[in-house]
Design a protein around this motif. Structure first.
Motif, PDB file in Angstrom:
ATOM      1  N   GLN A   1       0.833  -1.160   0.001  1.00  0.00           N
ATOM      2  CA  GLN A   1      -0.097   0.077   0.050  1.00  0.00           C
ATOM      3  C   GLN A   1       1.020   1.266  -0.080  1.00  0.00           C
ATOM      4  O   GLN A   1       0.589   2.270  -0.638  1.00  0.00           O
ATOM      5  CB  GLN A   1      -0.821   0.088   1.114  1.00  0.00           C
ATOM      6  CG  GLN A   1      -1.773  -1.249   1.176  1.00  0.00           C
ATOM      7  CD  GLN A   1      -2.906  -0.915   0.134  1.00  0.00           C
ATOM      8  OE1 GLN A   1      -3.005  -1.727  -0.983  1.00  0.00           O
ATOM      9  NE2 GLN A   1      -3.837  -0.164   0.030  1.00  0.00           N
ATOM     10  N   THR A   2       1.980   1.054   0.758  1.00  0.00           N
ATOM     11  CA  THR A   2       2.864   2.484   0.874  1.00  0.00           C
ATOM     12  C   THR A   2       3.525   2.672  -0.611  1.00  0.00           C
ATOM     13  O   THR A   2       3.768   3.593  -1.308  1.00  0.00           O
ATOM     14  CB  THR A   2       4.051   2.085   1.633  1.00  0.00           C
ATOM     15  OG1 THR A   2       3.585   1.768   3.166  1.00  0.00           O
ATOM     16  CG2 THR A   2       5.275   3.130   1.786  1.00  0.00           C
ATOM     17  N   MET A   3       3.892   1.577  -1.340  1.00  0.00           N
ATOM     18  CA  MET A   3       4.461   1.644  -2.705  1.00  0.00           C
ATOM     19  C   MET A   3       3.468   2.222  -3.807  1.00  0.00           C
ATOM     20  O   MET A   3       3.711   2.801  -4.526  1.00  0.00           O
ATOM     21  CB  MET A   3       5.006   0.201  -2.965  1.00  0.00           C
ATOM     22  CG  MET A   3       5.792   0.294  -4.434  1.00  0.00           C
ATOM     23  SD  MET A   3       7.135  -1.098  -4.437  1.00  0.00           S
ATOM     24  CE  MET A   3       5.959  -2.457  -3.955  1.00  0.00           C
ATOM     25  N   ARG A   4       2.208   1.361  -3.466  1.00  0.00           N
ATOM     26  CA  ARG A   4       1.186   2.112  -4.294  1.00  0.00           C
ATOM     27  C   ARG A   4       0.872   3.416  -4.178  1.00  0.00           C
ATOM     28  O   ARG A   4       0.647   4.293  -5.248  1.00  0.00           O
ATOM     29  CB  ARG A   4       0.039   1.017  -4.281  1.00  0.00           C
ATOM     30  CG  ARG A   4      -1.222   1.400  -5.159  1.00  0.00           C
ATOM     31  CD  ARG A   4      -2.495   0.582  -4.886  1.00  0.00           C
ATOM     32  NE  ARG A   4      -2.290  -0.824  -5.215  1.00  0.00           N
ATOM     33  CZ  ARG A   4      -1.815  -2.012  -4.438  1.00  0.00           C
ATOM     34  NH1 ARG A   4      -2.326  -1.819  -3.283  1.00  0.00           N
ATOM     35  NH2 ARG A   4      -1.907  -2.735  -5.053  1.00  0.00           N
ATOM     36  N   LEU A   5       0.980   3.826  -3.028  1.00  0.00           N
ATOM     37  CA  LEU A   5       0.548   5.388  -2.896  1.00  0.00           C
ATOM     38  C   LEU A   5       1.684   6.330  -3.285  1.00  0.00           C
ATOM     39  O   LEU A   5       1.246   7.444  -3.888  1.00  0.00           O
ATOM     40  CB  LEU A   5       0.190   5.535  -1.170  1.00  0.00           C
ATOM     41  CG  LEU A   5      -0.322   6.875  -0.937  1.00  0.00           C
ATOM     42  CD1 LEU A   5      -1.727   6.953  -1.662  1.00  0.00           C
ATOM     43  CD2 LEU A   5      -0.609   7.028   0.537  1.00  0.00           C
ATOM     44  N   ALA A   6       2.746   5.848  -3.215  1.00  0.00           N
ATOM     45  CA  ALA A   6       4.083   6.735  -3.657  1.00  0.00           C
ATOM     46  C   ALA A   6       3.823   6.669  -5.194  1.00  0.00           C
ATOM     47  O   ALA A   6       4.362   7.642  -5.753  1.00  0.00           O
ATOM     48  CB  ALA A   6       5.343   6.032  -3.112  1.00  0.00           C
ATOM     49  N   ALA A   7       3.521   5.397  -5.730  1.00  0.00           N
ATOM     50  CA  ALA A   7       3.429   5.466  -6.972  1.00  0.00           C
ATOM     51  C   ALA A   7       2.259   6.570  -7.833  1.00  0.00           C
ATOM     52  O   ALA A   7       2.537   7.091  -8.823  1.00  0.00           O
ATOM     53  CB  ALA A   7       3.142   4.312  -7.714  1.00  0.00           C
ATOM     54  N   GLU A   8       1.092   6.404  -6.997  1.00  0.00           N
ATOM     55  CA  GLU A   8       0.037   7.251  -7.297  1.00  0.00           C
ATOM     56  C   GLU A   8       0.479   8.798  -7.116  1.00  0.00           C
ATOM     57  O   GLU A   8       0.092   9.661  -8.032  1.00  0.00           O
ATOM     58  CB  GLU A   8      -0.998   7.201  -6.516  1.00  0.00           C
ATOM     59  CG  GLU A   8      -1.752   5.869  -6.601  1.00  0.00           C
ATOM     60  CD  GLU A   8      -3.142   5.579  -5.964  1.00  0.00           C
ATOM     61  OE1 GLU A   8      -3.331   6.556  -5.156  1.00  0.00           O
ATOM     62  OE2 GLU A   8      -3.702   4.654  -5.919  1.00  0.00           O
ATOM     63  N   ASP A   9       1.227   9.275  -6.383  1.00  0.00           N
ATOM     64  CA  ASP A   9       1.804  10.707  -6.151  1.00  0.00           C
ATOM     65  C   ASP A   9       2.827  10.959  -7.244  1.00  0.00           C
ATOM     66  O   ASP A   9       2.626  12.041  -7.736  1.00  0.00           O
ATOM     67  CB  ASP A   9       2.810  10.606  -4.741  1.00  0.00           C
ATOM     68  CG  ASP A   9       2.983  12.125  -4.249  1.00  0.00           C
ATOM     69  OD1 ASP A   9       2.789  13.153  -5.164  1.00  0.00           O
ATOM     70  OD2 ASP A   9       3.428  12.445  -3.442  1.00  0.00           O
ATOM     71  N   LEU A  10       3.611  10.030  -7.570  1.00  0.00           N
ATOM     72  CA  LEU A  10       4.649  10.325  -8.820  1.00  0.00           C
ATOM     73  C   LEU A  10       3.759  10.283  -9.939  1.00  0.00           C
ATOM     74  O   LEU A  10       4.083  11.112 -11.038  1.00  0.00           O
ATOM     75  CB  LEU A  10       5.551   9.337  -9.016  1.00  0.00           C
ATOM     76  CG  LEU A  10       6.625   9.079  -7.735  1.00  0.00           C
ATOM     77  CD1 LEU A  10       7.753   7.719  -8.023  1.00  0.00           C
ATOM     78  CD2 LEU A  10       7.693  10.528  -7.706  1.00  0.00           C
ATOM     79  N   ASP A  11       2.685   9.877 -10.156  1.00  0.00           N
ATOM     80  CA  ASP A  11       1.739   9.765 -11.286  1.00  0.00           C
ATOM     81  C   ASP A  11       0.837  11.042 -11.299  1.00  0.00           C
ATOM     82  O   ASP A  11      -0.276  11.164 -12.129  1.00  0.00           O
ATOM     83  CB  ASP A  11       0.791   8.308 -11.338  1.00  0.00           C
ATOM     84  CG  ASP A  11       0.475   8.125 -12.674  1.00  0.00           C
ATOM     85  OD1 ASP A  11       1.076   8.692 -13.907  1.00  0.00           O
ATOM     86  OD2 ASP A  11      -0.532   7.426 -12.814  1.00  0.00           O
TER      87      ASP A  11
ATOM     88  N   LYS B   1      10.847   2.525 -12.259  1.00  0.00           N
ATOM     89  CA  LYS B   1      11.810   1.685 -11.522  1.00  0.00           C
ATOM     90  C   LYS B   1      10.809   0.856 -10.521  1.00  0.00           C
ATOM     91  O   LYS B   1      11.166  -0.194 -10.165  1.00  0.00           O
ATOM     92  CB  LYS B   1      12.487   2.621 -10.804  1.00  0.00           C
ATOM     93  CG  LYS B   1      13.784   3.302 -11.416  1.00  0.00           C
ATOM     94  CD  LYS B   1      14.684   3.944 -10.483  1.00  0.00           C
ATOM     95  CE  LYS B   1      15.791   4.695 -11.409  1.00  0.00           C
ATOM     96  NZ  LYS B   1      16.516   5.697 -10.423  1.00  0.00           N
ATOM     97  N   ILE B   2       9.492   1.496 -10.066  1.00  0.00           N
ATOM     98  CA  ILE B   2       8.935   0.960  -9.258  1.00  0.00           C
ATOM     99  C   ILE B   2       8.154  -0.444  -9.932  1.00  0.00           C
ATOM    100  O   ILE B   2       7.950  -1.496  -9.443  1.00  0.00           O
ATOM    101  CB  ILE B   2       7.700   1.782  -8.649  1.00  0.00           C
ATOM    102  CG1 ILE B   2       8.258   3.068  -7.628  1.00  0.00           C
ATOM    103  CG2 ILE B   2       6.485   1.139  -7.896  1.00  0.00           C
ATOM    104  CD1 ILE B   2       7.483   4.204  -7.333  1.00  0.00           C
ATOM    105  N   ASP B   3       7.772  -0.072 -10.986  1.00  0.00           N
ATOM    106  CA  ASP B   3       7.067  -1.170 -11.897  1.00  0.00           C
ATOM    107  C   ASP B   3       8.011  -2.511 -12.149  1.00  0.00           C
ATOM    108  O   ASP B   3       7.603  -3.403 -12.030  1.00  0.00           O
ATOM    109  CB  ASP B   3       6.730  -0.452 -13.264  1.00  0.00           C
ATOM    110  CG  ASP B   3       5.807  -1.604 -14.183  1.00  0.00           C
ATOM    111  OD1 ASP B   3       5.019  -2.143 -13.639  1.00  0.00           O
ATOM    112  OD2 ASP B   3       6.385  -1.741 -15.416  1.00  0.00           O
ATOM    113  N   LEU B   4       9.282  -2.033 -12.498  1.00  0.00           N
ATOM    114  CA  LEU B   4      10.372  -3.101 -12.534  1.00  0.00           C
ATOM    115  C   LEU B   4      10.582  -3.958 -11.346  1.00  0.00           C
ATOM    116  O   LEU B   4      10.428  -5.157 -11.221  1.00  0.00           O
ATOM    117  CB  LEU B   4      11.435  -2.395 -12.922  1.00  0.00           C
ATOM    118  CG  LEU B   4      12.638  -3.458 -13.209  1.00  0.00           C
ATOM    119  CD1 LEU B   4      12.459  -4.454 -14.472  1.00  0.00           C
ATOM    120  CD2 LEU B   4      14.025  -2.704 -13.504  1.00  0.00           C
ATOM    121  N   PHE B   5      10.669  -3.172 -10.047  1.00  0.00           N
ATOM    122  CA  PHE B   5      10.747  -3.624  -9.001  1.00  0.00           C
ATOM    123  C   PHE B   5       9.463  -4.634  -8.341  1.00  0.00           C
ATOM    124  O   PHE B   5       9.821  -5.598  -7.871  1.00  0.00           O
ATOM    125  CB  PHE B   5      10.842  -2.411  -7.710  1.00  0.00           C
ATOM    126  CG  PHE B   5      11.139  -3.236  -6.431  1.00  0.00           C
ATOM    127  CD1 PHE B   5      12.324  -3.268  -5.852  1.00  0.00           C
ATOM    128  CD2 PHE B   5       9.732  -3.552  -5.552  1.00  0.00           C
ATOM    129  CE1 PHE B   5      12.576  -3.911  -4.661  1.00  0.00           C
ATOM    130  CE2 PHE B   5      10.122  -3.861  -4.348  1.00  0.00           C
ATOM    131  CZ  PHE B   5      11.485  -4.162  -3.912  1.00  0.00           C
TER     132      PHE B   5
END
Length: 314
Positions: free
Chosen positions: A158-168, A191-195
């Protein structure tokens, strides 16, 4: 030398503790963990051997001299997984009738006599309950793709998803996103997608981001606070569903509480032990709906409980 052994193997770490026939502690060892239901036989076999065999060699002990070993392991969710775990230790040389393999959550049901529940939120999550007749009920813990809700994996994802939404540019959570990028090195959506593609089935890699939300919430990040409350709600739902399966209605709770000892709910795992925000939210929900039940973090660890149960095998 005859001896007893207890093991606590979670998704991230494994621990081994040994004692002689007189109860004297011979040694305690740590190593990498595994979840047999998600990591499979070969990886679990390798991790267990990596922890056990060097420890026995250091103490000059033989597997065949063990009078009892209790393995409290993540992922023992069925008779099939239990057999896989037993096979791993039989192959090392432990005698079949000296091996007890249980889910690492289940051992806490033996802390007290009578009805009790334990909810664990560590790398994964699961809840167990035992009623007055000794029947065990289980909710969740069906690996991190199907469940593990409210776990460190869930919180990290959830943390990673929220950071991705912020970057998006879909939301704003400046504290969480900055902390996530600093601690992970993942500062772009690519980078998040690849990880995620590389580590989706290695839940401990994602679970390591779980504390970021707590740190960001303390800085006033409202989105991070939302993640923590959602996580607590998921853990509460595990408790609520297990209580329903075990027939712990409000009337039965009052009846149980009028006995010699009140029923217990034990909280365990890194999320519940280390994250006071989530723990307090869970305790608040339990006290509102199940006020007759004592809620506590066990003073005895899963490792020590496993060692205690090992001594009762014979």
């Amino acid at each position: 030398m005859n001896y007893y052994a207890g093991m606590d193997i979670g998704g991230t770490n494994g621990r081994l503790k040994l004692k002689d026939g007189d109860g004297n502690i011979l040694g305690e060892f740590t190593g990498p963990g595994c979840s047999i239901n998600t990591d499979g036989y070969d990886k679990s076999r390798s991790r267990c051997r990596e922890l056990v065999l060097p420890a026995l060699k250091e103490l000059e002990l033989n597997p065949s001299d063990c009078m009892g070993i209790c393995v409290a392991a993540s992922g023992i969710d069925s008779p099939g997984y239990e057999k896989m775990c037993r096979d791993i230790f039989e192959e090392m040389g432990f005698k079949s009738d000296c091996i007890r393999a249980v889910n690492d959550c289940e051992v806490f049901l033996y802390l007290k006599e009578g009805p009790s529940m334990v909810v664990v939120s560590g790398t994964g999550s699961i809840c167990y309950g035992i009623d007055a007749k000794g029947i065990i009920y289980r909710t969740g813990g069906w690996n991190h793709i199907l469940s593990d809700e409210g776990s460190a994996f869930y919180l990290g994802m959830q943390t990673m998803r929220l950071a991705a939404e912020d970057l998006d540019e879909r939301t704003k959570c400046p504290y969480l996103t900055r902390m996530f990028m600093e601690k992970s090195g993942l500062d772009t959506l690519e980078k998040i997608d690849l990880f995620v593609n590389e580590h989706l089935f290695d839940k401990s890699e994602i679970a390591r981001f779980s504390m970021i939300a707590c740190e960001a919430a303390k800085q006033g990040d409202l989105q991070a606070e939302g993640i923590l409350k959602d996580c607590a709600e998921k853990i509460w739902k595990l408790i609520e569903d297990t209580a329903r399966k075990a027939g712990w209605t409000r009337q039965s709770q009052v009846s149980l509480a009028s006995g010699k000892e009140k029923p217990h709910l034990w909280l365990w795992g890194s999320v519940l032990v280390k994250n006071e925000i989530i723990r307090d939210e869970v305790v608040k929900r339990v006290s509102q709906v199940m006020p007759e039940i004592d809620v506590a973090v066990p003073e005895t660890s899963a490792l020590d409980l496993a060692l205690m149960l090992a001594g009762k095998i014979r």
